[in-house]
Scaffold this motif. Structure first.
Motif, PDB file in Angstrom:
ATOM      1  N   ASP A  13      -5.321  47.317   9.903  1.00  0.00           N
ATOM      2  CA  ASP A  13      -4.479  48.506  10.073  1.00  0.00           C
ATOM      3  C   ASP A  13      -3.119  48.304   9.416  1.00  0.00           C
ATOM      4  N   ASN A  14      -2.536  47.123   9.605  1.00  0.00           N
ATOM      5  CA  ASN A  14      -1.233  46.854   8.991  1.00  0.00           C
ATOM      6  C   ASN A  14      -1.346  46.742   7.477  1.00  0.00           C
ATOM      7  N   ALA A  17      -1.163  50.153   6.221  1.00  0.00           N
ATOM      8  CA  ALA A  17       0.228  50.619   6.262  1.00  0.00           C
ATOM      9  C   ALA A  17       1.027  50.043   5.100  1.00  0.00           C
ATOM     10  N   GLU A  18       0.781  48.787   4.764  1.00  0.00           N
ATOM     11  CA  GLU A  18       1.490  48.180   3.631  1.00  0.00           C
ATOM     12  C   GLU A  18       1.150  48.897   2.332  1.00  0.00           C
ATOM     13  N   HIS A  51       3.885  41.472   1.495  1.00  0.00           N
ATOM     14  CA  HIS A  51       3.291  41.578   2.838  1.00  0.00           C
ATOM     15  C   HIS A  51       1.789  41.822   2.740  1.00  0.00           C
ATOM     16  N   VAL A 105       5.923  51.307  11.007  1.00  0.00           N
ATOM     17  CA  VAL A 105       5.294  50.061  10.587  1.00  0.00           C
ATOM     18  C   VAL A 105       5.774  48.898  11.455  1.00  0.00           C
ATOM     19  N   SER A 108       3.996  49.010  14.666  1.00  0.00           N
ATOM     20  CA  SER A 108       2.614  48.577  14.507  1.00  0.00           C
ATOM     21  C   SER A 108       2.523  47.053  14.479  1.00  0.00           C
ATOM     22  N   TYR A 109       3.472  46.420  13.793  1.00  0.00           N
ATOM     23  CA  TYR A 109       3.490  44.953  13.778  1.00  0.00           C
ATOM     24  C   TYR A 109       3.795  44.399  15.161  1.00  0.00           C
ATOM     25  N   ALA A 112       0.613  44.089  16.898  1.00  0.00           N
ATOM     26  CA  ALA A 112      -0.195  42.996  16.335  1.00  0.00           C
ATOM     27  C   ALA A 112       0.322  41.642  16.802  1.00  0.00           C
ATOM     28  N   LEU A 125       2.925  37.300  11.340  1.00  0.00           N
ATOM     29  CA  LEU A 125       3.145  38.713  11.648  1.00  0.00           C
ATOM     30  C   LEU A 125       4.572  38.957  12.133  1.00  0.00           C
ATOM     31  N   GLN A 129       7.235  41.410  10.473  1.00  0.00           N
ATOM     32  CA  GLN A 129       7.906  42.428  11.289  1.00  0.00           C
ATOM     33  C   GLN A 129       9.423  42.352  11.115  1.00  0.00           C
ATOM     34  N   GLU A 132      10.272  43.920   7.921  1.00  0.00           N
ATOM     35  CA  GLU A 132      10.164  45.384   8.018  1.00  0.00           C
ATOM     36  C   GLU A 132      11.414  45.962   8.686  1.00  0.00           C
TER      37      GLU A 132
END
Length: 152
Positions: A13-14, A17-18, A51, A105, A108-109, A112, A125, A129, A132
């Motif tokens: 999923d991440n 997003a990246e 990333h 994002v 979301s991290y 995770a 991760l 993050q 981000e």
């Protein structure tokens, strides 16, 4: 330690997003009218590519070959700032959308990180993050310095 199903899903999923961020920032770099803002988006696209490569590496090391429809696309060519007026989009709107994306994002991290079993993956991760959050700060500062984000 192999990835849990949850870890694999969160990483994939991440990764999606990246790829979205890369595509968005490359497009925004082409569309922005201000040269400094173009450079902000170009720099962010490059960092998001790092990333994505990290996440692909985690998956590959665990025997997962990610098949992602968002990975490849035709990058925008040249200066597309002339389409801003016809689309009704401003540099301020591009920055604001990018900031909203970075907030999502980063969140979301966070999930995770909190749901990773492997401490090495969790650290990777967490590092992404933090970066981000730094991207969000860069976008916030670009907006605030131009008077487009008022803190009251």
């Amino acid at each position: 330690m192999p990835l849990t199903n949850k870890e694999q899903t969160l990483i994939e999923d991440n990764l999606n997003a990246e790829y979205l961020c890369i595509r968005k920032y490359e497009q925004y770099a082409a569309m922005a009218s201000d040269q400094n803002i173009k450079q902000v988006f170009t720099d962010l696209a490059n960092k998001e590519t790092q990333h994505a490569n990290t996440l692909k590496g985690i998956l590959n090391q665990n025997g997962v070959n990610p098949q992602n429809i968002f990975e490849t696309y035709d990058k925008p060519q040249g200066d597309l700032s002339n389409i801003q007026n016809s689309l009704g989009i401003t540099d301020a709107q591009l920055l604001n959308d990018a900031l909203s994306t970075e907030k999502h994002v980063s969140s979301s991290y966070n999930n995770a990180v909190l749901e990773s079993v492997d401490p090495n993956i969790r650290k990777q991760l967490q590092h992404i993050q933090q970066e981000e959050q730094g991207h969000a700060e860069t976008l916030f500062n670009a907006m605030q310095s131009r008077g487009w984000y008022k803190v009251q």
